[in-house]
Design a protein around this motif. Structure first.
Motif, PDB file in Angstrom:
ATOM      1  N   TYR A 131     -17.818  13.212  14.990  1.00 36.61           N
ATOM      2  CA  TYR A 131     -17.510  14.524  14.392  1.00 36.61           C
ATOM      3  C   TYR A 131     -16.159  15.059  14.847  1.00 36.61           C
TER       4      TYR A 131
ATOM      5  N   GLU B 187     -26.203  15.241   9.714  1.00 37.52           N
ATOM      6  CA  GLU B 187     -25.387  15.891   8.693  1.00 37.52           C
ATOM      7  C   GLU B 187     -25.554  17.404   8.803  1.00 37.52           C
ATOM      8  N   GLU B 188     -26.800  17.841   8.950  1.00 38.46           N
ATOM      9  CA  GLU B 188     -27.050  19.280   9.059  1.00 38.46           C
ATOM     10  C   GLU B 188     -26.545  19.822  10.395  1.00 38.46           C
TER      11      GLU B 188
ATOM     12  N   ASN C 149     -24.046  18.665  12.136  1.00 34.26           N
ATOM     13  CA  ASN C 149     -22.577  18.756  12.062  1.00 34.26           C
ATOM     14  C   ASN C 149     -22.135  19.935  11.211  1.00 34.26           C
ATOM     15  N   ARG C 150     -22.954  20.268  10.208  1.00 28.24           N
ATOM     16  CA  ARG C 150     -22.625  21.450   9.422  1.00 28.24           C
ATOM     17  C   ARG C 150     -22.788  22.718  10.266  1.00 28.24           C
TER      18      ARG C 150
ATOM     19  N   ARG D 113     -22.220  22.823  13.438  1.00 32.55           N
ATOM     20  CA  ARG D 113     -20.997  22.831  14.257  1.00 32.55           C
ATOM     21  C   ARG D 113     -19.822  23.413  13.476  1.00 32.55           C
ATOM     22  N   ASP D 114     -19.694  22.998  12.204  1.00 35.12           N
ATOM     23  CA  ASP D 114     -18.613  23.533  11.364  1.00 35.12           C
ATOM     24  C   ASP D 114     -18.698  25.053  11.273  1.00 35.12           C
ATOM     25  N   LEU D 115     -19.914  25.562  11.070  1.00 31.68           N
ATOM     26  CA  LEU D 115     -20.086  27.012  10.942  1.00 31.68           C
ATOM     27  C   LEU D 115     -19.666  27.706  12.231  1.00 31.68           C
TER      28      LEU D 115
ATOM     29  N   THR E 201     -15.845  27.588  12.580  1.00 33.11           N
ATOM     30  CA  THR E 201     -15.083  28.353  11.593  1.00 33.11           C
ATOM     31  C   THR E 201     -14.703  29.716  12.174  1.00 33.11           C
TER      32      THR E 201
ATOM     33  N   ILE F  65     -23.281  30.676   2.037  1.00 29.02           N
ATOM     34  CA  ILE F  65     -23.394  29.244   2.352  1.00 29.02           C
ATOM     35  C   ILE F  65     -24.868  28.845   2.457  1.00 29.02           C
TER      36      ILE F  65
ATOM     37  N   ALA G 172     -26.917  26.117   0.005  1.00 31.88           N
ATOM     38  CA  ALA G 172     -27.610  24.956   0.588  1.00 31.88           C
ATOM     39  C   ALA G 172     -29.097  24.996   0.250  1.00 31.88           C
TER      40      ALA G 172
ATOM     41  N   ALA H 189     -29.634  24.881  10.007  1.00 35.29           N
ATOM     42  CA  ALA H 189     -29.576  23.416   9.981  1.00 35.29           C
ATOM     43  C   ALA H 189     -30.975  22.812  10.083  1.00 35.29           C
TER      44      ALA H 189
END
Ligand code: BES
Ligand code: MN
Ligand code: ZN
Length: 511
Positions: A138, A189-190, A192-193, A195-197, A200, A213, A217, A305
């Motif tokens: 990631y 995948e969830e 890592n999403r 982590r993105d949030l 941000t 978001i 989803a 997630a």
């Protein structure tokens, strides 16, 4: 995200940019782990000596690169440290494999494809290695090199994360192995999403943006979603969430995500603290304490997630996620120290410190979650600096109103490779939150601040409902360098524990 496949290829014949093998720390130097036989054979059984010459010890996270022997279709061999070699008759621990795979994936940034020949004894090991790869590879690049790359596909160093990983040594046609890989992909995948949030910046992720978001989803994965905006919150009497959000130009939201399975026998509710930025409010945090406070929505990100992962995995359990989203800012309309809020539960709270805002938004969400009478509620929150002082930056605290459930949550954490530790809720600390004006104050004794916060939350859990509270203030955000499969910044803390708990509940093992 990195593409993950199970492969039956023999290590020398697989075309890739690198071949990853394991090396453990033995009593008399490095020990080559199972999976690396072909490489060892090419060195006439002397690979351990070669690695020792190169300075390798087998210590956890250590990465040693060497050119592949002739006859191999990969140019590079990457030997990754697994830590202490296991005792004679036992295999490698899943978490050791996960960490090693993560460290290798990080070291392979810039490579297109790698083959992983780490020791695999069963499907769970394959799943753990898959998770390590997907989590370790990631990187958060959305705000890097945007001028050059447009969307910023590459990091600041110009290197893209590992694109493809083939796991060797597993059984690609075996149902259990296939399922383990599919699970790893859905969860990571969830995660890592999440982590993105967390990563941000807060100027781009306010409560409304987070809610949008979540809404998108939910739609994609067949999850029912309901968003309460500031008007709906006012109508419903959500005084805690509204009070915390009142100082911000961005209004608060309460998001409810409902995943239901036709085969469910149990219902879990997950509640996440979603402070998109915590300035402290009127009780403003000093400089040095606010630079990482975009991470204060990590609990909500983890809940989001976990619910989506549960839906993707089709778990036979109903899971409701509650995201309590607000921005804690000082302004002329902000809640003041001394204000009294009437909470969704009807209780009144004297706000003595506006920086103790997490418990206020969670109180409303816990009470909302309680109205559905789920079999258990778990809340997740970056709640107190005190919990970081108690447990450090890699372990989250688990508090509960039920000993067996606290143990079940702790076990779920251990099984998923997350460090957690049980913490008490000492009754005598309730006294410190007595208020002369209201039913309770949002602050108590300074000593045991993490436990005081837990006791506050307990007041807003419906009568007779089993509840646990995870204080992830330490592990949610990694301010140091990356290690194992943990990157710098948002970590996705608690996602794997919540998913594991949902799986255990589906299997009828709630504790
Ligand atoms: N979000 C913070 C807790 C926190 C601190 C999370 C450091 C991650 C890293 C929380 O809202 C907070 O400010 N808590 C106060 C409570 C106190 C005022 C009772 C704290 O822990 O100092
Ligand atoms: Mn705060
Ligand atoms: Zn906070």
């Amino acid at each position: 995200m990195t593409a993950l496949t199970l492969s039956t290829a023999a290590a020398p014949g697989l075309r890739a940019d690198a071949l990853v093998i394991g090396v453990a720390k033995g009593a008399k130097g490095p020990v080559v782990a199972p999976g690396a036989e072909a490489v060892d054979k090419a060195y006439d059984g002397g690979l351990a000596g070669v690695l020792e010459t190169l300075g390798a010890s087998g210590a956890e996270g250590e990465v040693t690169k060497l050119p592949a022997p002739s006859g191999f279709k990969t140019p590079l061999v990457v030997a990754v440290g697994l830590g202490d070699a296991p005792a004679k008759d036992s295999g490698y621990d899943a978490e050791a494999l996960r960490r090693a795979a993560g460290a290798a994936a990080r070291a392979l940034t810039g490579c297109r494809k790698a083959a992983f020949a780490l020791p695999v004894a069963d499907a769970d090991d394959a799943g753990a290695i898959g998770e390590g790869v997907l989590l370790g590879a990631y990187s958060f690049t959305a705000y890097k090199d945007t001028a050059k790359n447009g969307k910023g596909a590459k990091g600041g160093n110009g290197k893209a994360p590992l694109a493809e990983a083939a796991l060797l040594g597993g059984k690609p046609r075996d149902k259990a192995y296939k399922a383990a890989i599919e699970r790893a992909v859905a969860v990571c995948e969830e995660l890592n999403r999440a982590r993105d949030l967390v990563n941000t910046p807060p100027n781009d992720l306010d409560p409304a943006a987070f809610a949008a978001i979540a809404q998108a989803a939910a739609k994609e994965h067949g999850i029912k979603v309901q968003v309460l905006d500031e008007k709906a919150l006012a109508k419903g009497g959500y005084g805690g969430i509204l009070g915390v959000g009142s100082g911000s130009a961005s209004a608060p939201r309460l998001v409810k995500l409902s995943y239901t399975s036709s085969k469910a026998k149990k219902h879990l509710a997950f509640v996440g603290k979603g402070i998109t930025y915590d300035s402290g409010g009127i009780s403003l945090k000093p400089a040095g304490h606010n630079e990482t406070m975009k991470c204060d929505m990590s609990g909500a990100a983890a809940v989001f997630a976990a619910v989506v992962a549960a839906a993707r995995l089709g778990l036979e359990v109903n899971v409701t996620g509650w995201l309590a989203l607000a921005e804690n800012m000082p302004s002329g309309s902000a809640v003041r120290p001394g204000d009294v809020l009437r909470m969704y539960s009807g209780k009144t709270v004297e706000v003595l410190n506006t920086d103790a805002e997490g418990r206020l938004v969670l109180a409303d969400a816990l009470w909302a979650a309680s109205q559905e009478k789920p079999d258990a509620i778990v809340d997740v929150a970056t709640l107190t600096g005190a919990m970081m002082l108690a447990l450090g930056s890699r372990t989250f605290g688990v508090m509960a109103n039920d000993d067996a459930f606290r143990a079940a949550v702790h076990e779920a954490a251990e099984e998923s490779g997350e460090a957690a530790w049980p913490m008490p809720l000492p009754e005598h600390l309730r006294k410190g939150m007595e208020s002369a004006t209201a039913d309770i104050a949002n602050m108590g004794e300074r000593m045991g601040g993490g436990l005081v916060a837990g006791l506050f939350l307990r007041e807003f859990v419906g009568e007779g409902i089993t509840w646990a509270h995870l204080d992830i203030a330490g592990p949610a955000f990694n301010e140091g360098g990356p290690f194992g499969y943990t990157p710098k910044g948002g970590t996705g803390s608690a996602v794997r524990t919540l998913v594991r708990l949902a799986e255990r509940t589906a299997a009828g093992d709630l504790g």
